[in-house]
Design a protein around this motif. Structure first.
Motif, PDB file in Angstrom:
ATOM      1  N   PRO A   1       0.837  -1.210   0.000  1.00 55.48           N
ATOM      2  CA  PRO A   1       0.000   0.000   0.000  1.00 55.48           C
ATOM      3  C   PRO A   1       0.863   1.249   0.000  1.00 55.48           C
ATOM      4  CG  PRO A   1       0.033  -1.008   2.177  1.00 55.48           C
ATOM      5  CD  PRO A   1       0.730  -1.962   1.264  1.00 55.48           C
ATOM      6  N   ALA A   2       0.330   2.334  -0.501  1.00 56.02           N
ATOM      7  CA  ALA A   2       1.053   3.607  -0.498  1.00 56.02           C
ATOM      8  C   ALA A   2       1.231   4.088   0.939  1.00 56.02           C
ATOM      9  CB  ALA A   2       0.297   4.640  -1.317  1.00 56.02           C
ATOM     10  N   THR A   3       2.381   4.685   1.217  1.00 60.14           N
ATOM     11  CA  THR A   3       2.650   5.196   2.567  1.00 60.14           C
ATOM     12  C   THR A   3       2.069   6.575   2.783  1.00 60.14           C
ATOM     13  OG1 THR A   3       4.802   6.015   1.790  1.00 60.14           O
ATOM     14  CG2 THR A   3       4.748   3.814   2.789  1.00 60.14           C
ATOM     15  N   SER A   4       1.694   7.240   1.709  1.00 60.97           N
ATOM     16  CA  SER A   4       1.074   8.556   1.822  1.00 60.97           C
ATOM     17  C   SER A   4       0.216   8.810   0.591  1.00 60.97           C
ATOM     18  CB  SER A   4       2.127   9.653   1.957  1.00 60.97           C
ATOM     19  OG  SER A   4       2.961   9.703   0.816  1.00 60.97           O
ATOM     20  N   GLY A   5      -0.708   9.747   0.700  1.00 62.76           N
ATOM     21  CA  GLY A   5      -1.556  10.111  -0.422  1.00 62.76           C
ATOM     22  C   GLY A   5      -2.649   9.090  -0.663  1.00 62.76           C
TER      23      GLY A   5
ATOM     24  N   GLU B   1     -17.367  -1.452 -14.040  1.00 61.57           N
ATOM     25  CA  GLU B   1     -17.340   0.009 -14.106  1.00 61.57           C
ATOM     26  C   GLU B   1     -17.494   0.633 -12.723  1.00 61.57           C
ATOM     27  OE1 GLU B   1     -18.800   2.909 -17.730  1.00 61.57           O
ATOM     28  OE2 GLU B   1     -20.098   1.283 -17.046  1.00 61.57           O
ATOM     29  N   ARG B   2     -18.337   0.054 -11.893  1.00 68.42           N
ATOM     30  CA  ARG B   2     -18.540   0.585 -10.541  1.00 68.42           C
ATOM     31  C   ARG B   2     -17.321   0.380  -9.652  1.00 68.42           C
ATOM     32  NH1 ARG B   2     -24.121  -0.728 -11.363  1.00 68.42           N
ATOM     33  NH2 ARG B   2     -23.726  -2.930 -10.929  1.00 68.42           N
ATOM     34  N   ALA B   3     -16.549  -0.656  -9.938  1.00 68.02           N
ATOM     35  CA  ALA B   3     -15.372  -0.944  -9.110  1.00 68.02           C
ATOM     36  C   ALA B   3     -14.186  -0.048  -9.431  1.00 68.02           C
ATOM     37  CB  ALA B   3     -14.972  -2.407  -9.279  1.00 68.02           C
ATOM     38  N   VAL B   4     -14.165   0.511 -10.638  1.00 68.17           N
ATOM     39  CA  VAL B   4     -13.034   1.329 -11.099  1.00 68.17           C
ATOM     40  C   VAL B   4     -13.272   2.792 -10.738  1.00 68.17           C
ATOM     41  CG1 VAL B   4     -11.768   2.106 -13.146  1.00 68.17           C
ATOM     42  CG2 VAL B   4     -12.540  -0.274 -12.973  1.00 68.17           C
ATOM     43  N   ASP B   5     -12.205   3.454 -10.239  1.00 65.63           N
ATOM     44  CA  ASP B   5     -12.308   4.885  -9.947  1.00 65.63           C
ATOM     45  C   ASP B   5     -10.989   5.572 -10.271  1.00 65.63           C
ATOM     46  OD1 ASP B   5     -10.550   4.432  -7.803  1.00 65.63           O
ATOM     47  OD2 ASP B   5     -12.166   4.302  -6.324  1.00 65.63           O
ATOM     48  N   LYS B   6     -10.855   6.821  -9.865  1.00 70.92           N
ATOM     49  CA  LYS B   6      -9.678   7.620 -10.208  1.00 70.92           C
ATOM     50  C   LYS B   6      -8.394   7.090  -9.589  1.00 70.92           C
ATOM     51  CE  LYS B   6     -10.421  10.948  -6.466  1.00 70.92           C
ATOM     52  NZ  LYS B   6     -10.640  12.374  -6.124  1.00 70.92           N
ATOM     53  N   ASN B   7      -8.513   6.232  -8.561  1.00 68.66           N
ATOM     54  CA  ASN B   7      -7.328   5.673  -7.911  1.00 68.66           C
ATOM     55  C   ASN B   7      -6.976   4.276  -8.414  1.00 68.66           C
ATOM     56  OD1 ASN B   7      -6.931   7.941  -6.212  1.00 68.66           O
ATOM     57  ND2 ASN B   7      -8.530   7.191  -4.833  1.00 68.66           N
ATOM     58  N   THR B   8      -7.735   3.769  -9.367  1.00 67.33           N
ATOM     59  CA  THR B   8      -7.422   2.456  -9.942  1.00 67.33           C
ATOM     60  C   THR B   8      -6.139   2.552 -10.763  1.00 67.33           C
ATOM     61  OG1 THR B   8      -9.763   1.873 -10.050  1.00 67.33           O
ATOM     62  CG2 THR B   8      -8.254   0.572 -11.394  1.00 67.33           C
ATOM     63  N   ARG B   9      -5.213   1.638 -10.507  1.00 74.35           N
ATOM     64  CA  ARG B   9      -3.954   1.614 -11.250  1.00 74.35           C
ATOM     65  C   ARG B   9      -3.853   0.416 -12.186  1.00 74.35           C
ATOM     66  NH1 ARG B   9      -4.484   5.801 -10.191  1.00 74.35           N
ATOM     67  NH2 ARG B   9      -3.300   7.257  -8.891  1.00 74.35           N
ATOM     68  N   LEU B  10      -4.647  -0.628 -11.903  1.00 73.05           N
ATOM     69  CA  LEU B  10      -4.553  -1.831 -12.731  1.00 73.05           C
ATOM     70  C   LEU B  10      -5.889  -2.565 -12.724  1.00 73.05           C
ATOM     71  CD1 LEU B  10      -2.742  -3.840 -14.369  1.00 73.05           C
ATOM     72  CD2 LEU B  10      -2.342  -5.032 -12.199  1.00 73.05           C
TER      73      LEU B  10
END
Length: 419
Positions: A131-135, A180-189
């Motif tokens: 997981p990301a450590t920040s943001g 489509e509902r599962a994907v958002d602006k933070n989806t990377r893959l």
């Protein structure tokens, strides 16, 4: 004393070495005038022993591929290494053949030892193993009809705190609206099987790629049940990554597969593993007589998919197999292979429900798999064994997967066994 070690990757010099490589010539010429009409029963030994309708498990070798492999083994038995570089001519030809099969460039293809190995490397290269450590927390979207080994991968990442979103099936398919509902602006893959190993459900690759790119994400497709039995066009679909082993519809063997990574995506990836396969040339600066330079050596790093992802030696025996099977598949044409399987499966789709086996494969499935519900596992298995008919049986399910050597009599043998 040698102070320079040239690996000569993807170069004309390596191609010229083919003339001195004993196993290269038989592999390339084994079925140069092979048949194009299907089925091609005389090109396989399997029909002599059983009714094999289980090619999605692993595909038998053709006679030509077997001869190409045997030619390599004869060469290896001599103990003579007569290449001018560590990159074999066979590897260049096989890489180019797979690239042609999916409409990619050879520089976008890396050898990997399995589909799942390629998927793991993609996830790591995108920095998604922690997981990301920040943001904002990046997320991965997959679905429950993905390969079981992949679901294990994403389950373990979820335990680490990675935001993994698994789309549930509706019946025996994945609904686009749920993805489509599962994907958002933070989806990377977005990572899915292009063709589900369970029942042949087939994702719309272009739709998924467009969805991923609209959110700044990348698309990975497990194509092991697609490559070789249905058309794949990475340019038309826009997919970012594809991985496939070779022992199924590519008619190779275990231990060698392919990872496609789009050329414009490669510069954005993190290198997470390193190997001598990832540079073209090295120059020592540590031994007597070496040219001066940074200690201990300098490297000319490849900016190709191989330069990012290849981490060891490849299986030369499987390369020999693929040097015959991939051109043979292309001569027949994957659209012909697809049409042949669909014709056989249409009989099963019509007749199996009359025998009490409900079809659970969507009608628009693209590959060669068709699956059915099974009410009595033991009785079904016993009938098939008695009739010497091979399909894939899982609790409550049967998967049938005909290929280029199967004919209508094989389909009737299955139906008769279950009647």
């Amino acid at each position: 004393m040698l102070s320079r070690r040239s690996l000569v990757k993807n170069s004309g010099a390596a191609m010229m070495a083919a003339k001195s490589l004993v196993f290269a010539a038989p592999a390339a010429a084994a079925t140069a005038t092979g048949p194009t009409a299907l089925p091609v029963r005389d090109q396989f030994v399997t029909p002599q022993f059983e009714v094999c309708l289980n090619n999605a498990r692993w595909h038998p070798l053709s006679n030509g591929a077997r001869k190409a492999t045997e030619a390599y083994l004869e060469y290896k038995a001599r103990g003579v290494f007569n290449q001018s570089s560590l990159t074999s001519p066979a590897s260049l030809a096989v890489r180019a053949s797979f690239a042609s099969l999916i409409n990619a460039h050879a520089d976008e293809i890396a050898f990997v030892n399995s589909t799942t190995a390629g998927e793991n490397q993609v996830v790591a290269a995108l920095g998604l193993t922690r997981p990301a450590t920040s943001g904002p927390q990046p997320n991965i979207v997959t679905d429950a009809m993905h390969f079981e080994g992949s679901l294990y991968l994403y389950g373990e990442l979820k335990k680490r705190g990675v935001d993994v979103r698994i789309v549930k099936p509706r019946g025996w398919a994945i609904d686009k609206e749920d993805v489509e509902r599962a994907v958002d602006k933070n989806t990377r893959l977005i990572a899915v099987s292009q063709v589900s190993w369970i029942n042949g459900f087939t994702h719309d690759a272009k739709w998924l790629a467009d969805l991923a790119h609209a959110h700044g994400a990348k698309l990975f497709l497990d194509a092991v049940q697609a490559a070789g039995c249905m058309p794949i066009d990475v340019r038309a679909s826009g997919v970012d990554f594809i991985a496939s082993a070779s022992y199924k519809w590519l008619m190779g063997d275990f231990g060698l597969g392919f990872l496609f990574a789009r050329a414009d995506v490669l510069p954005t990836l993190e290198r997470t593993q390193w190997s001598f396969r990832q540079f073209r040339e090295m120059q020592y600066h540590a031994l007597p007589g070496d040219a001066p330079g940074p200690f201990p050596a300098t490297f000319d790093q490849l900016q190709t998919a191989a330069g990012h992802f290849e981490v060891g030696t490849y299986a030369n025996a499987v390369l020999a197999t693929l040097s015959d099977s991939l051109p043979w598949i292309q001569r027949i044409g994957v659209t012909n292979i697809q049409a042949h399987a669909h014709q056989l499966n249409s009989t099963l789709r019509r007749e199996m429900p009359r025998l009490g086996y409900e079809c659970i494969t969507p009608e628009d499935a693209g590959a060669s798999i068709i699956s059915f519900r099974v009410k009595d596992d033991a009785a079904t298995a016993s009938r098939l064994k008695k009739a010497n008919v091979d399909v894939s049986l899982n609790p409550g399910r049967m998967r049938v997967s005909p290929s280029v050597y199967n004919n209508e009599s094989d389909i009737q043998a299955l139906l008769s066994a279950l009647a």
